[in-house]
Structures are given as C-alpha cells and as structure tokens.
Design a protein around this motif. Structure first.
Motif, short mmCIF file in Angstrom:
data_model
loop_
_atom_site.label_atom_id
_atom_site.label_comp_id
_atom_site.label_asym_id
_atom_site.label_seq_id
_atom_site.Cartn_x
_atom_site.Cartn_y
_atom_site.Cartn_z
N PRO A 49 -28.66 -5.88 15.43
CA PRO A 49 -29.14 -4.73 16.21
C PRO A 49 -28.24 -4.42 17.40
O PRO A 49 -27.79 -5.33 18.11
N VAL A 50 -27.97 -3.14 17.62
CA VAL A 50 -27.10 -2.75 18.73
C VAL A 50 -27.76 -3.03 20.07
O VAL A 50 -27.07 -3.14 21.09
N PHE A 66 -27.41 -0.46 29.00
CA PHE A 66 -27.06 0.35 27.84
C PHE A 66 -28.29 0.65 26.99
O PHE A 66 -28.41 1.75 26.43
N ASN A 67 -29.18 -0.31 26.88
CA ASN A 67 -30.41 -0.08 26.11
C ASN A 67 -31.24 1.04 26.73
O ASN A 67 -31.83 1.87 26.02
N GLN A 68 -31.27 1.07 28.07
CA GLN A 68 -32.03 2.13 28.75
C GLN A 68 -31.40 3.49 28.49
O GLN A 68 -32.10 4.45 28.14
N TRP A 69 -30.07 3.57 28.63
CA TRP A 69 -29.40 4.85 28.38
C TRP A 69 -29.51 5.25 26.91
O TRP A 69 -29.64 6.43 26.59
N HIS A 70 -29.45 4.27 26.03
CA HIS A 70 -29.60 4.51 24.59
C HIS A 70 -30.96 5.13 24.30
O HIS A 70 -31.07 6.10 23.53
N GLU A 71 -32.00 4.59 24.94
CA GLU A 71 -33.36 5.10 24.73
C GLU A 71 -33.52 6.48 25.36
O GLU A 71 -34.09 7.39 24.74
N GLU A 72 -33.04 6.64 26.60
CA GLU A 72 -33.19 7.92 27.30
C GLU A 72 -32.44 9.05 26.60
O GLU A 72 -32.83 10.22 26.68
N PHE A 112 -12.84 -6.05 18.30
CA PHE A 112 -12.86 -6.21 16.84
C PHE A 112 -13.98 -5.37 16.23
O PHE A 112 -13.78 -4.66 15.23
N LEU A 113 -15.16 -5.43 16.84
CA LEU A 113 -16.30 -4.66 16.32
C LEU A 113 -16.01 -3.17 16.38
O LEU A 113 -16.33 -2.43 15.44
N ARG A 114 -15.39 -2.71 17.46
CA ARG A 114 -15.05 -1.30 17.57
C ARG A 114 -14.03 -0.92 16.49
O ARG A 114 -14.10 0.16 15.90
N MET A 115 -13.09 -1.82 16.20
CA MET A 115 -12.07 -1.56 15.19
C MET A 115 -12.67 -1.40 13.79
O MET A 115 -12.20 -0.58 13.00
N VAL A 116 -13.70 -2.19 13.46
CA VAL A 116 -14.30 -2.10 12.12
C VAL A 116 -15.34 -1.00 12.05
O VAL A 116 -15.81 -0.66 10.95
N GLY A 117 -15.72 -0.42 13.21
CA GLY A 117 -16.67 0.68 13.20
C GLY A 117 -18.08 0.33 13.58
O GLY A 117 -18.97 1.19 13.54
N LYS A 118 -18.34 -0.93 13.97
CA LYS A 118 -19.66 -1.31 14.43
C LYS A 118 -19.92 -0.68 15.79
O LYS A 118 -19.06 -0.70 16.67
N ASP A 119 -21.12 -0.13 15.97
CA ASP A 119 -21.45 0.49 17.24
C ASP A 119 -21.54 -0.58 18.33
O ASP A 119 -22.35 -1.49 18.26
N THR A 120 -20.68 -0.47 19.32
CA THR A 120 -20.69 -1.41 20.44
C THR A 120 -20.07 -0.75 21.66
O THR A 120 -19.23 0.13 21.53
N ARG A 170 -28.39 7.87 21.33
CA ARG A 170 -26.93 8.07 21.29
C ARG A 170 -26.25 6.72 21.11
O ARG A 170 -26.65 5.73 21.73
N PRO A 171 -25.23 6.63 20.24
CA PRO A 171 -24.55 5.36 19.99
C PRO A 171 -24.02 4.71 21.27
O PRO A 171 -23.59 5.39 22.19
N MET A 172 -24.06 3.38 21.29
CA MET A 172 -23.58 2.62 22.43
C MET A 172 -22.09 2.91 22.70
O MET A 172 -21.66 2.98 23.85
N SER A 173 -21.31 3.08 21.63
CA SER A 173 -19.88 3.34 21.79
C SER A 173 -19.65 4.66 22.52
O SER A 173 -18.70 4.80 23.30
N GLN A 174 -20.51 5.64 22.27
CA GLN A 174 -20.36 6.93 22.93
C GLN A 174 -20.77 6.85 24.40
O GLN A 174 -20.10 7.42 25.27
N ILE A 175 -21.84 6.14 24.67
CA ILE A 175 -22.26 5.95 26.06
C ILE A 175 -21.18 5.21 26.83
O ILE A 175 -20.86 5.54 27.98
N SER A 176 -20.57 4.22 26.19
CA SER A 176 -19.48 3.47 26.78
C SER A 176 -18.32 4.39 27.15
O SER A 176 -17.78 4.34 28.27
#
Length: 224
Positions: free
Chosen positions: A131-132, A199-205, A157-165, A209-215
């Motif tokens: 889970p993200v 990040f979880n708060q912003w993700h919910e609000e 590494f996770l960003r490189m393979v496409g996992k949302d982080t 929106r994907p964590m990578s985009q919020i980042s």
C-alpha cells in the motif's frame, strides 16, 4: 502544515492551468502493470539503481547493454549462480563499471528477488500489493532484505519501475522543512512516519492523487 488545497493552488498559479500542471507530473503504473514486469527486469532496474548511485547516470546507462550481456540479461536463476571467482573476472571487463561491492550486490539481489517470488509468485506481486499509505515500509523492507538499497536508492528504484512513491529529494525535503514536518532527510523511523503521515493526509485531501505527483508538486514550491 498547510493543506493540499494550498499546494494545488500554488502549482496551478505556477503553471497557469490544470492541464499544464498535469503535463509536468509523473504517472505511476497500475498494480496490474507492476505485476506484469518480469523478475529479470526488476533485477536489472535494481542493479541499474545501485550502479547509478554516486555516478553520472548517462555514464552508467551507456554501459548498460554490456551489463545485460555479462549478467545473462539479469535472469535471477542464472545470476544467483555466479561465483565469487566469476565476479572477480568481471573486474577485468572494461566494458562495465568495475566496482566489486556493487558487482557482488547483483547475485545477492537476485537471491532476494527469488525468495520473494517463491513466497509471492513474483517480485512484481510484492511491489504491486504494497500500500502506498505505507510506502516508507517498503523502503525499509527493500533496505533490510536487499543489498545496497539504503539512502534514496529504494525510493528511486521504486520510482524507476513505476511504483507510486514520493522521493525525499533535496527540493522535497526543503518543502517538508518549510512545512515544519522534518528538518533534514528523513532516516529515523519517527521522521519517516511523520513524512508518511503528511503525504497520507495530502493524498486523502486530494481525492487520491498519486504520492509521486504530490512529491513533485512539493518540489515545485521550492524549485523555481
């Protein structure tokens, strides 16, 4: 800590429109897409991340076809059988980057991937299922069970393979510091939990929106 509405409005003002903002944000892979990535591609990307650390990426990338050749296209079943003597011989191959510690990490990470695949069916299943909302837990897992995946290597590494982080890059940490969430690159369990909670708060609000985009949006608040 400011809410997501402020972050969104800041970025909209910077880019001028929602469409322009979206064009500058990464799009992570879906769980189904992550599952389809074969174990050899996960091992190749993991090794690529390890060798990129501390080096110019273009230098490493230019040599990667040779790495694919000497590591049997990163087939974990073959790589895991590579002996210490074999790795020592690779130290004489000028086509690749001759760093013994990093070379040794490849068969070790092949074993890690095989262990996960034995339990989950594939390494991609682990990546897809995690889970993200506890992505820092996956960083910790990769650091603990993998080799040379400490620091920013696991999230990158996770960003490189496409996992949302999210990735605690210099700009992201500066933005988090401005929000008084952390004052340095998060490494302790406490700081990692604080960042994950933010990040979880912003993700919910944001409505998910994907964590990578919020980042990336956070980075844009300090990177002009």
């Amino acid at each position: 800590m400011r809410d997501y509405k402020w972050l969104n409005e800041y970025c909209l003002n910077r880019f001028g429109s929602a469409a322009e903002l979206e064009a500058h944000l990464p799009v992570p892979k879906t769980p189904a897409q992550l599952r389809k990535i074969s174990d050899d591609r996960y091992l190749s990307t993991m090794a690529l991340r390890v060798f990129r650390a501390g080096l110019k990426h273009s230098l490493v990338d230019a040599k990667w076809p040779a790495f694919e050749e000497v590591f049997f296209k990163f087939d974990p079943e073959k790589v895991v059988l590579m002996s210490a003597e074999h790795l020592e011989r690779l130290m004489q191959d000028a086509r690749i980057i001759r760093h013994l510690g990093k070379l040794k990490s490849v068969p070790r990470n092949a074993q890690f991937i095989l262990d996960v695949a034995h339990e989950k069916g594939s390494f991609g299943a682990l990546i897809a299922e995690w889970p993200v909302t506890d992505i820092v837990g996956l960083w910790t897992y990769l650091k603990k069970h993998g080799h040379q995946l400490g620091g920013l290597s696991a999230p990158r590494f996770l960003r490189m393979v496409g996992k949302d982080t999210f990735v605690p890059s210099y700009d992201v940490v500066a933005a988090l510091s401005a929000q008084k969430i952390v004052d340095k690159v998060p490494s302790s369990l406490r700081d990692l939990a604080s960042v994950q909670n933010a990040f979880n708060q912003w993700h919910e609000e944001s409505g998910g929106r994907p964590m990578s985009q919020i980042s990336m949006m956070l980075a844009y608040t300090v990177n002009h």
